[in-house]
Each structure stands twice: as C-alpha cells, then as structure tokens.
Design a protein around this motif. Structure first.
Motif, short mmCIF file in Angstrom:
data_model
loop_
_atom_site.label_atom_id
_atom_site.label_comp_id
_atom_site.label_asym_id
_atom_site.label_seq_id
_atom_site.Cartn_x
_atom_site.Cartn_y
_atom_site.Cartn_z
N PRO A 61 0.81 -1.22 0.00
CA PRO A 61 0.00 0.00 0.00
C PRO A 61 0.84 1.27 0.00
CG PRO A 61 0.11 -0.90 2.20
CD PRO A 61 0.81 -1.88 1.30
N LEU A 64 -0.42 5.07 1.04
CA LEU A 64 -1.55 5.83 1.54
C LEU A 64 -1.19 7.32 1.57
CD1 LEU A 64 -2.44 3.61 4.65
CD2 LEU A 64 -3.37 3.47 2.32
N TYR A 83 2.14 11.04 3.63
CA TYR A 83 1.99 9.75 2.98
C TYR A 83 2.70 8.68 3.79
CZ TYR A 83 6.72 9.95 0.94
OH TYR A 83 8.07 10.02 0.75
N ALA A 84 2.27 7.45 3.58
CA ALA A 84 2.85 6.30 4.26
C ALA A 84 2.84 5.12 3.31
CB ALA A 84 2.06 5.96 5.53
N ALA A 85 3.84 4.29 3.45
CA ALA A 85 3.95 3.10 2.59
C ALA A 85 4.78 2.06 3.33
CB ALA A 85 4.62 3.47 1.26
N TYR A 86 4.73 0.86 2.80
CA TYR A 86 5.72 -0.13 3.24
C TYR A 86 6.18 -0.92 2.04
CZ TYR A 86 1.95 -3.73 3.75
OH TYR A 86 0.91 -4.59 3.57
N ASN A 108 8.32 0.11 7.09
CA ASN A 108 7.40 1.22 6.83
C ASN A 108 8.11 2.55 6.67
OD1 ASN A 108 8.06 2.13 9.41
ND2 ASN A 108 5.97 2.22 10.12
N VAL A 163 6.77 6.82 6.91
CA VAL A 163 5.70 7.79 7.13
C VAL A 163 6.31 9.18 7.05
CG1 VAL A 163 3.94 8.65 8.73
CG2 VAL A 163 4.46 6.21 8.66
N LEU A 193 -1.87 8.16 9.64
CA LEU A 193 -1.27 7.40 8.54
C LEU A 193 -0.68 6.08 9.02
CD1 LEU A 193 0.47 10.28 6.59
CD2 LEU A 193 -1.14 8.64 5.59
N LEU A 211 -1.77 2.35 7.98
CA LEU A 211 -0.80 1.46 7.35
C LEU A 211 -0.71 0.12 8.07
CD1 LEU A 211 1.20 1.51 4.94
CD2 LEU A 211 2.97 2.17 6.61
N CYS A 261 -3.69 -1.91 7.11
CA CYS A 261 -3.48 -2.51 5.78
C CYS A 261 -2.60 -3.75 5.89
CB CYS A 261 -2.84 -1.52 4.82
SG CYS A 261 -3.93 -0.28 4.16
#
Length: 174
Positions: A56, A58, A71-74, A89, A91, A106, A110, A113
């Motif tokens: 994801p 986000l 935004y955040a992701a992994y 992760n 952020v 966020l 995450l 998710c």
C-alpha cells in the motif's frame, strides 16, 4: 491541534504531492538518508513498484483543501524469501501538517493494511535523533529492537539508526 484529513490509497495524481514532501525531507531532515532530490518519474517508478508487489501507499489529504499533507507506505524489509512476512514502513508529513495527528493517522492506517494483507511484522528504521518519529511509533505499539551506532551519514555527520518493530500478527511461516 488535530488536522482533519482523509486517509486513502494514493493515486498517480498524488505523486506530485508525495514528491514535494519527500524532497523536503531529503533537503531538511535526517528522515531520509539520501542526498539527491527526486523527480516525478522517480516517484512514478517507486509507486508502480509498490503496486506491483501489492504494497500500500496511503496519502493524508487535508479536508477542504485536497492537498496531500502526508503519505505512508511499506515495502520489503529485506529482499530474501525468508523475510517475506516482514515489511519496512515509511511515514512522512508535510511541515505545515506536523504535530497535528497526521502521522499517527497514517501509521495506524498502514498497520491496518498490513494486518489485512497478512503481514507478520512491521519494522521501522529511524534516525536515532528523530525523537518525534520514535515516539510516534511507540504510541502505535512499536518497541525498540536495537540501535546501530554510526550506521550512515547525512549532512556530513554520522547517524545512529534505531530499529523498531511491531508484531502485526498476520501470516504463517511458509
């Protein structure tokens, strides 16, 4: 003061906002240990690589403004089969939205998710001097797993790296 934001999956239209936040962190912080700013094509490739792996990305969008403020992701923690149930992760929050609950919203989204997608463990690698990020991760349930001294450099000085981890709970060892 909490900023009202909507957390949602990122789209290609959000990449310029993500790029601006990323580049600000590169230039002004030790949150990203890169020296070079990126262009929109770089963020598009990064985004498409995350999507191809079902990871994801986000965004936090300020209500009433429509502006991406975080935004955040992994992604993969390590690129070996044995680590396929663990992710790392990221952020990032725009300067004008920091300290308003955006990062926490966020990160919690995450983690949700990750839980839905069967992730077992989420790992954060944080510059040890970044007390705000360490406190944010602790608030969401991460624990410090260890610190590497002088693991990298930024702005002409050595930086320590704190690893934090969260047992997300999904996934079976396969």
């Amino acid at each position: 003061m909490t900023q009202t934001v909507t957390i949602r999956p990122a789209t290609l239209d959000d990449l310029e906002g993500i790029r601006v936040i990323y580049n600000h962190a590169v230039v002004h912080t030790t949150a990203i240990w890169n020296d070079m700013q990126v262009d929109l094509e770089n963020r598009r490739q990064w985004f498409e690589a995350r999507m191809a792996r079902n990871f994801p990305v986000l965004v936090a969008v300020a209500e009433g403004e429509g502006q991406v403020v975080g935004y955040a992701a992994y992604g993969d923690w390590r690129p070996f089969d044995g680590f396929r149930h663990s992710v790392e992760n990221s952020v990032y929050v725009a300067p004008q939205a920091q300290g308003r609950g955006v990062g926490e919203a966020l990160l919690r989204a995450l983690v949700a998710c990750a839980r839905e997608r069967g992730v077992h463990r989420m790992i954060a690698a944080i510059a040890s001097e970044n007390a705000i990020s360490i406190a944010l991760h602790a608030k969401v349930g991460f624990r410090t797993a260890g610190v590497f001294s002088e693991a990298g450099t930024k702005f002409g000085r050595w930086l320590d790296l704190t690893f934090m981890e969260l047992l997300v709970g999904g996934g079976q060892p396969t």
